[in-house]
Write a protein that holds these residues in place. Structure first.
Motif, short mmCIF file in Angstrom:
data_model
loop_
_atom_site.label_atom_id
_atom_site.label_comp_id
_atom_site.label_asym_id
_atom_site.label_seq_id
_atom_site.Cartn_x
_atom_site.Cartn_y
_atom_site.Cartn_z
N LYS A 52 15.15 -77.56 -45.28
CA LYS A 52 14.68 -78.92 -45.56
C LYS A 52 15.66 -79.70 -46.44
N ILE A 55 18.60 -80.78 -44.40
CA ILE A 55 18.21 -81.84 -43.48
C ILE A 55 18.06 -83.17 -44.21
N ASP A 56 17.46 -83.13 -45.41
CA ASP A 56 17.28 -84.36 -46.19
C ASP A 56 18.63 -84.98 -46.55
N ASP A 58 21.49 -84.44 -44.75
CA ASP A 58 22.20 -84.77 -43.51
C ASP A 58 21.30 -84.45 -42.33
N ALA A 59 20.69 -85.48 -41.77
CA ALA A 59 19.74 -85.28 -40.66
C ALA A 59 20.41 -84.67 -39.44
N ASP A 60 21.73 -84.78 -39.33
CA ASP A 60 22.44 -84.19 -38.19
C ASP A 60 22.34 -82.66 -38.18
N LEU A 62 19.79 -81.09 -38.03
CA LEU A 62 18.75 -80.76 -37.07
C LEU A 62 19.36 -80.31 -35.74
N GLN A 113 16.72 -85.53 -32.66
CA GLN A 113 16.16 -86.82 -33.05
C GLN A 113 14.64 -86.76 -33.05
N THR A 116 12.70 -85.64 -36.17
CA THR A 116 12.47 -86.57 -37.28
C THR A 116 11.07 -87.19 -37.20
N THR A 210 19.13 -89.97 -36.90
CA THR A 210 18.71 -90.88 -37.96
C THR A 210 17.22 -90.72 -38.23
N LYS A 211 16.86 -90.67 -39.48
CA LYS A 211 15.47 -90.56 -39.85
C LYS A 211 14.81 -91.92 -39.82
#
Length: 217
Positions: A52, A55-56, A58-60, A62, A113, A116, A210-211
Motif C-alpha cells: 500500500k 502504491i500510494d 507511485d500508483a504505477d 499496481l 488502472q 484504483t 492515475t488515482k
C-alpha cells in the motif's frame, strides 16, 4: 475508445481483490479452476495491502502487482487469438507474437488502472460443479454492495494440455469482455491494419496509472 472495456474490467479486479484477506496458504492450485480463482484472489488482496505505501507513492506499482500476481493465471495467448478472430490467419507469425505481447501489456495497464477503483464490495462465490470431464468451466460470482442489486459475473476458465487451468474471459451482466474486444479490434484491423492496432495497444500500455478522487471528496 477503450474506456467501456476498462469499466467492464472493474468487476474482474474486485474478484481478485475483495475476498478473504486472511489467507494463510497462498499456494495456487491451478489444477482446480474454482480453487485457483479463490487463491489468486487471496494472494492478490494480500499483496495489495502489503504494498500500500509503495502504491500510494507511485500508483504505477499496481502494474507490477498485476503482472506478478494476476497475469500468470490468465491465458493471454488464447485470449489474444480469440480477439484477432478472422484476422488470425491473415497475420504473420511475427505479427501474432507482437499482438499477443501488446495485448497482454494493454491488459496489465487496464487492470492496474481498475485497481484504483477498489472499494469495500463483498464477493460471493457460487458453488462449483464437477469439472473432471470439462474443457471449460464458468466460475460464477456475485458482487455485493450495500443498497445496490448484486452484480452477476462469470469467470471463464479453460483446461490446458497439462490439465492445469487458466482464465481467459469475464462475462459481466451478460457482456463478454472478450467478445466486446474482438468486435472493436476487428473493426480497427479492417480500417487501419494489424500493425497500427499493435502500436495503439503498445501506446495504451505506456499510460501512467492515475488515482481518481473518490466520489464526494
Amino acid at each position: 475508445m477503450f474506456k467501456r472495456f476498462s469499466r467492464l474490467l472493474l468487476p474482474l479486479v474486485w474478484i481478485f481483490t475483495v475476498t478473504n484477506a486472511l489467507a494463510a496458504d497462498t499456494t495456487i492450485n491451478t489444477m482446480d479452476p474454482y480453487a485457483m480463482v479463490k487463491s489468486v484472489a487471496n494472494k492478490t488482496f494480500d499483496r495489495f495491502h502489503q504494498d500500500k505505501a509503495v502504491i500510494d507513492a507511485d500508483a504505477d506499482h499496481l502494474k507490477v502487482i498485476v503482472r506478478e500476481e494476476l497475469m500468470p493465471y490468465i491465458d493471454t495467448k488464447y485470449a489474444s487469438y480469440k480477439v484477432l478472430g478472422q484476422y488470425l490467419k491473415e497475420t504473420t507469425e511475427d505479427q501474432r507474437n507482437h499482438f499477443v505481447t501488446a495485448f497482454e501489456g494493454y491488459l496489465v495497464s487496464t487492470y492496474a488502472q481498475a485497481f484504483t477503483e477498489y472499494t469495500d464490495q463483498k464477493i460471493e462465490f457460487l458453488p462449483g460443479s464437477d469439472y473432471s470431464n470439462e474443457k471449460m468451466v464458468d466460475v460464477n460470482v456475485q458482487i455485493i454492495e450495500a443498497g445496490r442489486p448484486p452484480i452477476k459475473l462469470l469467470f471463464k476458465v479453460r483446461r490446458l494440455k497439462d490439465d492445469s487451468w487458466k482464465a481467459f474471459d469475464l462475462v459481466a451482466e451478460g457482456v463478454s469482455l472478450l467478445s466486446s474486444k474482438q468486435s472493436e479490434i476487428s473493426n480497427l484491423i479492417r480500417q487501419q491494419g494489424i500493425d497500427s492496432v499493435i502500436k495503439m495497444l503498445e501506446d495504451r500500455t505506456k499510460d501512467k496509472v492515475t488515482k481518481q478522487p473518490k466520489a464526494g471528496k
